[in-house]
Design a protein around this motif. Structure first.
Motif: not given
Length: 101
Positions: A82-93
């Motif tokens: 996991c490189r960035e844990i934010s894609h599935y949250v609207p304001h994150l990637r």
């Protein structure tokens, strides 16, 4: 002879993006991607089923999944980071890497 990671004949690294519109709320889709028990229900392609799924959902965390072919019984292990844990949250990637063995 199999190619090695340092083999200059290997193609340049490529990236691709998949988009899909799902008839589900963001929280439901998020859970489908981050909860191992949910992932077991859909991750494997047709003709395969998930034997195990582990996910360390944090930046730098790893994931590992084992799937089995219904036809041959062959087992494939998929792993990634996991490189960035934010894609599935609207304001994150989010970004993940995947390796197959």
């Amino acid at each position: 002879m199999p190619a090695s990671a340092g083999d200059s004949r290997l193609p340049a690294r490529r990236e691709f993006t998949l988009n899909r519109l799902l008839p589900a709320s963001r929280p439901v889709v998020f859970r489908a991607f981050v909860e191992p028990e949910c992932m077991k229900q859909w991750w494997a392609p047709r003709g395969f089923h998930v034997l195990s799924c582990a996910l360390d959902l944090r930046e730098g965390g790893a994931w590992r999944m084992r799937i089995r072919s219904d036809e041959t019984g062959a087992i494939q292990t998929e792993v990634g980071t996991c490189r960035e844990i934010s894609h599935y949250v609207p304001h994150l990637r989010d970004g993940t890497t995947e390796e197959r063995s």
